[in-house]
Structures are given as structure tokens and as C-alpha cells.
Design an enzyme around this catalytic site. Structure first.
Site, mmCIF file in Angstrom:
data_model
loop_
_atom_site.group_PDB
_atom_site.id
_atom_site.type_symbol
_atom_site.label_atom_id
_atom_site.label_comp_id
_atom_site.label_asym_id
_atom_site.label_seq_id
_atom_site.Cartn_x
_atom_site.Cartn_y
_atom_site.Cartn_z
ATOM 1 N N ASP A 107 0.663 -1.254 0.041
ATOM 2 C CA ASP A 107 0.029 -0.052 0.037
ATOM 3 C C ASP A 107 0.786 1.116 -0.031
ATOM 4 O OD1 ASP A 107 -3.105 0.665 0.385
ATOM 5 O OD2 ASP A 107 -3.119 -1.241 1.328
ATOM 6 N N ASP B 11 -2.993 4.587 -2.388
ATOM 7 C CA ASP B 11 -4.278 4.907 -1.535
ATOM 8 C C ASP B 11 -4.824 6.154 -2.012
ATOM 9 O OD1 ASP B 11 -6.014 4.159 0.819
ATOM 10 O OD2 ASP B 11 -4.966 6.111 1.481
ATOM 11 N N GLU C 67 -6.562 3.761 -5.994
ATOM 12 C CA GLU C 67 -7.973 3.907 -5.185
ATOM 13 C C GLU C 67 -8.682 5.109 -5.702
ATOM 14 O OE1 GLU C 67 -9.968 3.612 -0.751
ATOM 15 O OE2 GLU C 67 -8.127 4.584 -1.270
ATOM 16 N N HIS D 257 -10.267 -4.685 2.155
ATOM 17 C CA HIS D 257 -10.263 -4.337 3.687
ATOM 18 C C HIS D 257 -11.470 -3.207 3.943
ATOM 19 C CE1 HIS D 257 -8.003 -1.203 1.347
ATOM 20 N NE2 HIS D 257 -8.174 -0.339 2.609
ATOM 21 N N ASP D 258 -11.990 -2.569 2.895
ATOM 22 C CA ASP D 258 -12.998 -1.495 3.180
ATOM 23 C C ASP D 258 -14.356 -1.865 2.996
ATOM 24 O OD1 ASP D 258 -11.014 0.281 4.018
ATOM 25 O OD2 ASP D 258 -10.918 1.255 2.057
#
Length: 574
Positions: A101, A207, A264, A341-342
């Protein structure tokens, strides 16, 4: 016959790991890097090509590691930089790649850079973050604008030391970096990118990739929530005027290492903007995560301000069609995913997580998303059909700052009204990020083999581990795990049509069956998925020709003309 040579990341399947919840190697209740190393043979056996590790950097963990205090160190409970070196080497020894990430829109407020920045207005790093003086309305101090942070409340935090506000699009402990400062950008590249590229990482999931460039003047957001002072501002602060410049600058570094990037990309409804990021000729990003699919059923003002299953199948069809349509006549690339994960667990959101149908609906979702074009992403536990936390668990089991902030906001606004709180809890039980973060279910023991049963895991293990776990499914040729392994192999064998084919939605108005044709260069495939607990008729294609059924998640249970509940099929068309 001409063989098209694609970049390595186009045909790859990526397996995402959330370190805190994957495998605890030392029984302190927290997953760690050595735990990942212990499970590399399992991961390789799935048939994936790339491992994506969520933030493992030094962090106070206000937002589960997305608040980084040092890019060049590892969060101590996870291990050391030396453990990361070994992990990278062992992944490469198995013929796989590893991506990390890249969290560079903001740092932790405990990062040395921010400590300097907030120390005085004359500090050399003052301009590394976004500071603004207060506004005064009728003598009252106010933030510079009305932006709401992603986790609720104002996106501005007053700092007593220098008596100015700093911007934080997420938690107050996550101050935004000032990308307009060239010195800041190059410090980011050195510390967050080059440090790890030199250690051999093969790329980054980037991210909040479209938030670096803020709009000039930082204008107010439109008022969409009249009951609140702070307004949703994603469409204002995303995709600012210098984004393309910054991404080109990053790519010039990344391309030297043949590194993969997936950004993202929220709040980007305009396909032209997305194409500006991911068109191959633009040389900015390889691909992005568009949120069309995972946003289905979420609230408009607050994502949790909704009811479970508040969508129609046509909404999901249209979302898939939009993301797949990015490839039509362009040099762009896309991604296929439904969990991370979100996000809550896909079986609980889009399938049926009852004991009767959870396995079949999990296999159907595997068949669907592994048949879409683009790079495929699979989240830990998705391959065994993990489901949401039980409805009877109390709100105290929800650890995520996003969940707790929403629940507390509803409590405050409603005066602890039990009906409103029950609705908020029901929505969180359907959509909360916490569902993805419960520990990995390796076996049927109370702690699921994630950690020793005498240890206390950082987050409660889902009680479904008694029925849904790796050990049990490894022994069964009919398990969700076995189906995922077969589906990934099948996807690679038919990559020309499943990975690279052109998407055509079929029978959009059908409210039970999702169908589409994938057009390859030399053949076509038909994918049909029954999103219903009832049998349904096969869709009408409006074309003739031979259809060969080559894959099914419920073989031997129905005829050719009707789909069984939660049945998915793939046909090759001639």
C-alpha cells in the site's frame, strides 16, 4: 498465429492480505509478517500471482495503519524491516510478486514531518502540510470551509500551537500532505516509494490516488445534508487540476522498476477522467479501483444511511457494465473486485449467507467476478466464502473508526432513539468495514487457527469459523475454496476471452438473472448468474448458434433451460 504479449500485471490475480487479521505467529493476538511467511505455500496453492499487503508501516493505528508515522519502518507488532526483506524474497522464490500500500495523501500526526510542520509557522516543513487561518463569522472562529471529513465532522483541525487549522480528509490524526510543494513530493518519493522499490517490491496499490491535488481556493462543497454544518465534499476535493502532473511524475520513477500501480479512485463518475489516469499512452497509472460495484446499495449522503439490500439487480448490472466499458475502444485497463479491507463480505451483501445457500452463492460470485475483464483482486477469506459478523453481536464488537463514528453520530442526532440506533446497527451489520477485518478462519477452533486459543485476538473471530474454514474446505473437492482454485485456473486457460474480452450486458431488465457475453478475438463466452433463491429461466440471447456449457457452480442439479437458485454457468459460443 500471433501471440499478444501483455504487461505482466494484466493477466495477474492479486491476493490481498490484511496483516493484523491474517496469521498470528507469536500468539500475541495480532497478525504479523512471519505469519504471512508461514502461509505462503497456501497462498501459492490458490493459483494467484501477486500478494498485496495492506499497510505494515510504523503507525499509531488510529486508522488501522493508514496513518503512517514512518514509511521506512515496520509496525512493531507486525515485525521488522528484516522480516519484510525475507517475505519479499520468499514470495519471489515462489515465482510470485508482492505489492504494498502506498499511503501518501496524508501521514500520521506522529510523523516527524508533521511534528516539525506544526512546531511553528516559520519551520522549514510548515508548507509540507495544508495550513489555513480561521474564518470568523459573527465573532466565532470557523474552519476555512464546510468540508466534511471521510469519517465525519469537519475536515479541519484547530491547532493551538500556531493557531491555525490543518486539513485532514480522514481522521484528525491524519493530516493531508501538501503535494503542491515540490520538496514534499520528492521526500515522499524517496521515503515511501524508492525505499521499498529498492528492496524489490513489484508495485503499489495507491491509496486515495485522486486526492493529492486540491482545488484552488478550497471552495465550499454543495449543501446536501441540511441538518449538518459539514458537507460531503468528495466531488470537490478529488481530481484536482494537477493530478495528471503528479501521477506522471510518480510513473517516471515507477516505470524504471517495471512496477505495477492500481489506484484507489473514489468520487470519479466521469469516465474521461478515469481514462486520463489509466490510458496506457498517458503513462500515469496501470489501472484503478472504481467503486461503482461496491457502492451499490450504499446511502447517498452517508454510506451507512441505508437499509440492507437497498438495491435492484439492475443497479449491480449497470455498475459492472460501467467499469467493464472502460476498455471499449481505448488503451485503458480495469480491475475486477467485490471485496477488500474497506468492504463488507460479498456473500452477505450480494449473495445469501444462510447455511442453505452461502456456499453456492459464494461460488457464483467467484464465477462472476473471475469472468470479468481486467486484473482480478481476491481478498483474504473471500476464497473460503467468509461472511459478515453475526447479527446478534453487539455494537461493541465494531472496532473501525468509520463504524463507531457513524453510530455515535446517529446517537447524538437522534438523542439515543432506540429505533434510529437499531437502524444504524442493521446498516453496519450489512456494510461495515469491520466484517472484512475479523481474523482469517484457518480451522474450526474458537480462534480459528488465527492465534492460539489461549490468546485474545485483537478482534473477535467470527463464530462462523466452526463451519467456514480452510482446513475443512481443503479436504473437500466441492468446497468454495476448491471452486475458487478451479475458477482461477479456468480464467487463465481462457484468458483471451475472460481477462481480455469485450463485455456486453444481456437482458438488462431481468430482475433475477445477470447475464453477459464476453467477446474474444476468436471466440465468445456467455456468463449467466441467478441472483435468486428460486429457479429462473435462462436468458434470451437474441442470437442463434451452438452453446457449450464449460463451467457451472451447481453441476447435475438442473436442466439446460432453467437455472437453479444461485446457479452460475459459463458457455462457450460458436
Amino acid at each position: 498465429m500471433t501471440i499478444t504479449q501483455h504487461p505482466w500485471w494484466k493477466d495477474a490475480v492479486v491476493y490481498q492480505i490484511y496483516p493484523a487479521s491474517f496469521q498470528d505467529s507469536n500468539n500475541d493476538g495480532i497478525g504479523d509478517l512471519r505469519g504471512i511467511i508461514q502461509r505462503l505455500d497456501y497462498i501459492q496453492g490458490l493459483g494467484v500471482d501477486v500478494i498485496w499487503i495492506c499497510p505494515m508501516y510504523e503507525s499509531p493505528q488510529i486508522d488501522m495503519g493508514y496513518d503512517i508515522s514512518d514509511y521506512e519502518k515496520v509496525h512493531a507488532p507486525y515485525g521488522t524491516v528484516e522480516d519484510m526483506d525475507e517475505l519479499i524474497a520468499q514470495v519471489h522464490d515462489r515465482g510470485m510478486r508482492v505489492i504494498l500500500d502506498l499511503v501518501v495523501n496524508h501521514t500520521s500526526d506522529q510523523h516527524a514531518w508533521f511534528k516539525e510542520s506544526r512546531s511553528s509557522k516559520t519551520n522549514s516543513k510548515r508548507d509540507w502540510y495544508i495550513w489555513k487561518p480561521a474564518k470568523y463569522v459573527d465573532g466565532q472562529r470557523k474552519p476555512p470551509n464546510n468540508w466534511r471529513s471521510s469519517f465525519g465532522g469537519s475536515a479541519w483541525q484547530w491547532d493551538e500551537t500556531t493557531e491555525e487549522y490543518y486539513l485532514h480528509l480522514f481522521c484528525p490524526e491524519q493530516p493531508d500532505l501538501n503535494w503542491d510543494n515540490e520538496e514534499t513530493r520528492w521526500a515522499i518519493y524517496e521515503s515511501a516509494m524508492l525505499f521499498w522499490l529498492e528492496k524489490g517490491v513489484d508495485g503499489f496499490r495507491v491509496d486515495t490516488v485522486n486526492m493529492y491535488s486540491k482545488p484552488p481556493g478550497l471552495p465550499d462543497a454543495p449543501i446536501t445534508d441540511r441538518s449538518a454544518e459539514w458537507q460531503e465534499a468528495g466531488l470537490v476535493f478529488c481530481n484536482g487540476p494537477r493530478m495528471n502532473e503528479y501521477l506522471s511524475e510518480m510513473n517516471a520513477i515507477l516505470s524504471r522498476y517495471n512496477a505495477m500501480t492500481v489506484g484507489e479512485c473514489p468520487f470519479t463518475p466521469d469516465p474521461a477522467t478515469v481514462l486520463g489516469y489509466v490510458g496506457a499512452s498517458k503513462k500515469r497509472l496501470n489501472m484503478v479501483f472504481q467503486f461503482d460495484v461496491v457502492d451499490v446499495g450504499q446511502g447517498k449522503v452517508f454510506k451507512y444511511q441505508t437499509e440492507p439490500f437497498a438495491y435492484k439487480l439492475q443497479d449491480l448490472k449497470d455498475a459492472i457494465a460501467r467499469t467493464q466499458g472502460l476498455l471499449d475502444g481505448t488503451d485503458a485497463w480495469t480491475s475486477s473486485f467485490v471485496e477488500n479491507h474497506d468492504q463488507a463480505r460479498s456473500i452477505s451483501r450480494f449473495g445469501d449467507d444462510s447455511a442453505q445457500w452461502r456456499e453456492r452463492s459464494g461460488k457464483m460470485l467467484s464465477l462472476l467476478f473471475a469472468s470479468l475483464s481486467g486484473t482480478l483482486f481476491v481478498y483474504q477469506g473471500q476464497e473460503i466464502g467468509m461472511i459478515n459478523m453475526p447479527k446478534e453481536w453487539s455494537i461493541d464488537e465494531y472496532k473501525d473508526v468509520d463504524s463507531s463514528n457513524y453510530y455515535n453520530m446517529v446517537a447524538e442526532r437522534s438523542g439515543d432513539d432506540p429505533v434510529e440506533l437499531a437502524m444504524a446497527k442493521a446498516s453496519l451489520q450489512h456494510l461495515s468495514r469491520d466484517h472484512a477485518r475479523t481474523p482469517m478462519q484457518w480451522d474450526s477452533r474458537p480462534n480459528g487457527g488465527f492465534t492460539d486459543d489461549t490468546a485474545e485476538p485483537w478482534m473477535r473471530v467470527n463464530t462462523s469459523t466452526a463451519e467456514i474454514n480452510v482446513a475443512q474446505q481443503t479436504r473437500s473437492k466441492d468446497s468454495v475454496l476448491a471452486f475458487w482454485k478451479h475458477m482461477l485456473k479456468f480464467r487463465k486457460e481462457h484468458a483471451d476471452v475472460l481477462v481480455h474480452g469485450k463485455f456486453e450486458l444481456v437482458d438488462r431488465e431481468n430482475c433475477k438473472v445477470l447475464s453477459f457475453i464476453k467477446h474474444g478475438k476468436s471466440r465468445d463466452a456467455l456468463v449467466v448468474c441467478n441472483f435468486s433463491g428460486e429457479s429462473s429461466a435462462m436468458p434470451r440471447l437474441g442470437r442463434s448458434g451452438k452453446m457449450d456449457r464449460v463451467l457451472c457452480n451447481a453441476p447435475g442439479v438442473g436442466g439446460d433451460d432453467r437455472l437453479q437458485p444461485w446457479e452460475g454457468r459459463v458457455y462457450m459460443l460458436r
